[in-house]
Design a protein around this motif. Structure first.
Motif, PDB file in Angstrom:
ATOM      1  N   TYR A 102       6.248 -15.219  11.699  1.00 11.29           N
ATOM      2  CA  TYR A 102       6.844 -16.434  12.257  1.00 11.29           C
ATOM      3  C   TYR A 102       8.337 -16.421  12.000  1.00 11.29           C
ATOM      4  CZ  TYR A 102       7.899 -21.396  12.937  1.00 11.29           C
ATOM      5  OH  TYR A 102       8.436 -22.588  13.345  1.00 11.29           O
ATOM      6  N   ASP A 103       9.120 -16.504  13.061  1.00  4.77           N
ATOM      7  CA  ASP A 103      10.569 -16.605  12.969  1.00  4.77           C
ATOM      8  C   ASP A 103      10.939 -18.075  13.100  1.00  4.77           C
ATOM      9  OD1 ASP A 103      13.299 -16.527  13.171  1.00  4.77           O
ATOM     10  OD2 ASP A 103      13.378 -15.163  14.882  1.00  4.77           O
ATOM     11  N   ASP A 104      11.179 -18.723  11.950  1.00  5.98           N
ATOM     12  CA  ASP A 104      11.432 -20.166  11.954  1.00  5.98           C
ATOM     13  C   ASP A 104      12.763 -20.507  12.606  1.00  5.98           C
ATOM     14  OD1 ASP A 104      10.888 -22.883  11.291  1.00  5.98           O
ATOM     15  OD2 ASP A 104      12.240 -22.725   9.586  1.00  5.98           O
ATOM     16  N   GLY A 105      13.751 -19.626  12.437  1.00  6.19           N
ATOM     17  CA  GLY A 105      15.059 -19.904  13.017  1.00  6.19           C
ATOM     18  C   GLY A 105      15.039 -19.962  14.532  1.00  6.19           C
ATOM     19  N   GLY A 128       6.534 -11.407   4.343  1.00  5.34           N
ATOM     20  CA  GLY A 128       7.183 -11.745   5.602  1.00  5.34           C
ATOM     21  C   GLY A 128       8.683 -11.581   5.496  1.00  5.34           C
ATOM     22  N   PHE A 129       9.397 -12.091   6.494  1.00  2.75           N
ATOM     23  CA  PHE A 129      10.852 -12.013   6.497  1.00  2.75           C
ATOM     24  C   PHE A 129      11.400 -13.197   7.272  1.00  2.75           C
ATOM     25  CE2 PHE A 129       9.412  -9.871  10.297  1.00  2.75           C
ATOM     26  CZ  PHE A 129      10.288 -10.314  11.277  1.00  2.75           C
ATOM     27  N   PHE A 130      12.685 -13.473   7.084  1.00  2.00           N
ATOM     28  CA  PHE A 130      13.335 -14.536   7.854  1.00  2.00           C
ATOM     29  C   PHE A 130      14.823 -14.217   7.970  1.00  2.00           C
ATOM     30  CE2 PHE A 130      13.100 -15.951   3.424  1.00  2.00           C
ATOM     31  CZ  PHE A 130      14.423 -16.294   3.127  1.00  2.00           C
ATOM     32  N   TRP A 131      15.380 -14.639   9.099  1.00  2.00           N
ATOM     33  CA  TRP A 131      16.821 -14.501   9.320  1.00  2.00           C
ATOM     34  C   TRP A 131      17.543 -15.641   8.616  1.00  2.00           C
ATOM     35  CZ3 TRP A 131      18.554 -10.180  11.555  1.00  2.00           C
ATOM     36  CH2 TRP A 131      17.674  -9.455  12.361  1.00  2.00           C
ATOM     37  N   THR A 132      18.742 -15.377   8.182  1.00  2.36           N
ATOM     38  CA  THR A 132      19.524 -16.400   7.502  1.00  2.36           C
ATOM     39  C   THR A 132      20.981 -16.247   7.901  1.00  2.36           C
ATOM     40  OG1 THR A 132      20.159 -17.323   5.359  1.00  2.36           O
ATOM     41  CG2 THR A 132      19.887 -14.940   5.469  1.00  2.36           C
ATOM     42  N   ASP A 147       3.847 -28.267  11.493  1.00  4.69           N
ATOM     43  CA  ASP A 147       2.519 -28.740  11.884  1.00  4.69           C
ATOM     44  C   ASP A 147       1.687 -27.681  12.604  1.00  4.69           C
ATOM     45  OD1 ASP A 147       3.984 -28.625  14.177  1.00  4.69           O
ATOM     46  OD2 ASP A 147       3.647 -30.691  14.795  1.00  4.69           O
ATOM     47  N   LEU A 148       1.877 -26.409  12.246  1.00  6.32           N
ATOM     48  CA  LEU A 148       1.150 -25.327  12.891  1.00  6.32           C
ATOM     49  C   LEU A 148       0.358 -24.520  11.870  1.00  6.32           C
ATOM     50  CD1 LEU A 148       3.964 -24.026  15.279  1.00  6.32           C
ATOM     51  CD2 LEU A 148       2.046 -25.485  15.903  1.00  6.32           C
ATOM     52  N   VAL A 149      -0.724 -23.913  12.335  1.00  4.79           N
ATOM     53  CA  VAL A 149      -1.538 -23.026  11.509  1.00  4.79           C
ATOM     54  C   VAL A 149      -1.693 -21.713  12.253  1.00  4.79           C
ATOM     55  CG1 VAL A 149      -3.762 -22.645  10.410  1.00  4.79           C
ATOM     56  CG2 VAL A 149      -2.812 -24.954  10.491  1.00  4.79           C
ATOM     57  N   LEU A 150      -1.312 -20.633  11.611  1.00  5.44           N
ATOM     58  CA  LEU A 150      -1.438 -19.304  12.203  1.00  5.44           C
ATOM     59  C   LEU A 150      -2.606 -18.581  11.541  1.00  5.44           C
ATOM     60  CD1 LEU A 150      -0.332 -17.128  14.095  1.00  5.44           C
ATOM     61  CD2 LEU A 150       1.180 -16.394  12.240  1.00  5.44           C
TER      62      LEU A 150
END
Length: 588
Positions: A41-44, A96-100, A277-280
């Motif tokens: 999941y890419d939250d950004g 996981g990973f995320f962009w910042t 509010d999501l479930v993967l």
């Protein structure tokens, strides 16, 4: 959050009668891709990413749509292939990973042994490790809006560390039986909990106990809104499954397992709760949206004032919250609840309406859905906001809900005509982001219906209506005129003419054309009441209406004198009869 948890059968239900206040709706968004190594999941960018050895598939979920199709890009060089290699080489130790956008790094990898901070060279297309923060990590959650990553450590995940823009901001531990947060402490009943937020409502999932506790974040209370109940799957049926499978084939997704195999458990080990509010479901490649059952929550609570306050804070399903609020007030009146209870309910709703007007949140949006396939109901959505003149909603002006469509059509203008030109492919509707109830709403959905059903209980209706007027006055709101006319009708029907006369003379009942006409209608058996109606027409300078009433009563000569004095023009001479009147000037 991970951990061992036994599977339990999902309870299927197709409506709100199930014992559930929180549910996931069938069908989910299918994210399964053959040969995929994992889902991220890419939250950004609000994307679900599925990586294969040679492609990256992505689904946009900023606006959740279970029928959306993925886009895909080939992996040949650069960052994409590095991500695949990194995930493949450290699959067991990789969270996981995320962009910042912090100044020291571009991307952060979360592993079981800590955080790895990398910069990405656009020219060299290589990742360079700049820092590693060693920490035993059991699970993590990152929100791009706050730039905050929350890490949990320990056997029972009770030690928390926070990094904001990759800088340490706190480290804390929880006690064994309390869930500490900014609102104080909330009780938990499971060693493994996860949280979601739906419309500013905090959902504490007790993963092992298999139920959800619901808290209203903005309520000044740590008491749950309702009793703990399980998370339910709704909308499941064999017909829906067949339809979903057809859509999945059209969109390019594939079904590797039967529904009974892939969706038989809840709170499984491979469930990842995404903010907010999501479930993967990683193992089955399904993305679920978590929703609240406002109707179920309302029906389960006996605290009228608290549940109305809860409903008035909802925005995602504002129209439903509004209708439920009106239904609650209507019901407690029909059940002849004590007048103070009804008064408190009215105070809650009108205070919310007044606040919505003052803050500008009381408006309606024009939503247009373009239908491109019978199997995919939400192919494209266009949205525009319709403004409302705030000055008309507070004293001394007036704007009821029935005035909105006219103003909306004028505001939309040519764009509205363009949408209507392709009406066969578009579905336009008006929705509101506020559950606030206007004075006109109260009249049409509460006052008028209860008067018809409680015609024989004039004293109670009078007391209730007076409480309505008190609440309007308290919030400095303009009362819908028909509400006053209704009070006239109730008093006159019970032949309480003396009280009615005092209410009119003391302007407890404000003068209006609606009130005047109701006095005239109710005064057929009482000339004094009828005279009050005629006097109000004169005071409001409604000369044409006053003259017509004189003619209807047979006072033609008096009507002519009044018409000449006040320059009233009658377009239809037949109102004075079919015979011509030859009167000398001195007679008029």
């Amino acid at each position: 959050m991970t951990g061992d948890a036994s599977s339990s059968a999902l309870s299927y239900s197709s409506g709100s009668n199930a014992l559930s206040h929180v549910y996931i709706q069938y069908p989910p968004l299918r994210c399964h891709v053959p040969g995929s190594r994992s889902l991220f999941y890419d939250d950004g960018n609000k994307l679900i990413l599925s990586l294969t050895p040679n492609q990256v598939f992505s689904w946009k979920i900023a606006t959740y749509n279970p029928y959306s199709s993925p886009s895909f890009d080939p992996i040949s060089e650069g960052l994409g292939i590095l991500l695949v290699k990194s995930v493949g080489l450290s699959q067991k130790a990789f969270w996981g990973f995320f962009w910042t956008d912090c100044p020291t790094c571009d991307i952060v990898f979360v592993k079981t042994n800590g955080l790895e901070l990398y910069t990405y060279g656009t020219e060299s297309q290589n990742l360079q490790l700049v820092q590693m923060k060693k920490l035993s990590i059991s699970w993590y959650i990152y929100t791009h809006e706050s730039r905050l990553v929350l890490l949990a450590s320990g056997i029972q995940c009770k030690s928390f560390t926070g990094f904001q823009k990759c800088l340490p901001v706190f480290h804390d531990s929880l006690t064994s039986d309390r869930c500490e947060n900014i609102h104080g402490s909330l009780p938990v009943y499971s060693d493994r909990i996860v949280v979601s937020v739906v419309d500013n409502v905090l959902l504490v999932h007790q993963a092992e106990a298999k139920f959800v506790i619901v808290y209203d974040i903005y309520a000044d209370s740590q008491v749950p809104i309702s009793a703990p109940l399980p998370l339910f799957l709704r909308g499941y049926s064999k017909a829906n499954v067949a339809s979903s499978q057809t859509v999945s084939k059209i969109s390019g997704a594939s079904e590797s397992k039967n529904l009974s195999d892939t969706e038989e458990s809840i709170y499984g080990d491979q469930w990842k709760f995404l903010v907010p509010d999501l479930v993967l479901d990683v193992s089955n490649g399904s993305l679920w949206n978590i929703s609240l059952d406002l109707e179920g929550i309302s029906a389960s609570s006996s605290e009228v004032q608290l549940i109305l306050e809860f409903l008035q804070r909802r925005k995602l399903e504002a129209e439903k919250a509004k209708q439920l609020s009106l239904a609650i007030v209507r019901t407690i009146i029909l059940e002849r609840k004590p007048v103070p209870m009804v008064a408190r309910a009215m105070d809650v709703l009108l205070a919310a309406y007044s606040q919505a007007i003052k803050t500008g949140s009381y408006f309606k949006r024009s939503i247009t859905e373009e239908i491109t396939s019978s199997d995919a109901p939400n192919a494209a959505v266009c949205e525009s906001i319709t403004g409302i003149d705030v000055g008309d909603l507070l004293e001394p002006g007036l704007l009821g809900s029935e005035d909105l469509p006219t103003r909306q059509s004028q505001t939309l203008g040519p764009a509205n005509n363009q949408l209507n030109s392709t009406a066969s492919q578009r579905n336009q509707s008006l929705v509101t982001s506020s559950p606030a109830t206007s004075p006109a709403d109260f009249y049409s959905h509460v006052c008028s219906p209860i008067e018809e059903e409680m015609a024989g209980d004039g004293s109670y209706l009078t007391a209730i209506t007076i409480e309505f007027l008190r609440s309007y006055s308290l919030e400095k709101l303009k009362v819908y005129p028909n509400t006053y006319a209704l009070l006239v009708q109730i008093l006159a029907r019970d032949e309480r003419y003396t009280e009615l006369g005092l209410f009119i003379m003391n302007k407890i009942i404000e003068h209006s054309k609606e009130v005047a006409l109701q006095l005239l209608d109710s005064g057929r058996q009482n000339q004094q009441i009828r005279k009050l109606g005629l006097d109000i027409l004169k005071q409001l300078s409604l000369h044409h209406d006053y003259d017509l009433l004189l003619v209807q009563d047979g006072y033609c000569l008096e009507a002519l004198r009044y018409a000449r004095k006040n320059k009233v023009i009658f377009c239809d001479p037949k109102r004075f009869g079919y015979t011509r009147l030859y009167l000398p000037v001195n007679a008029i």
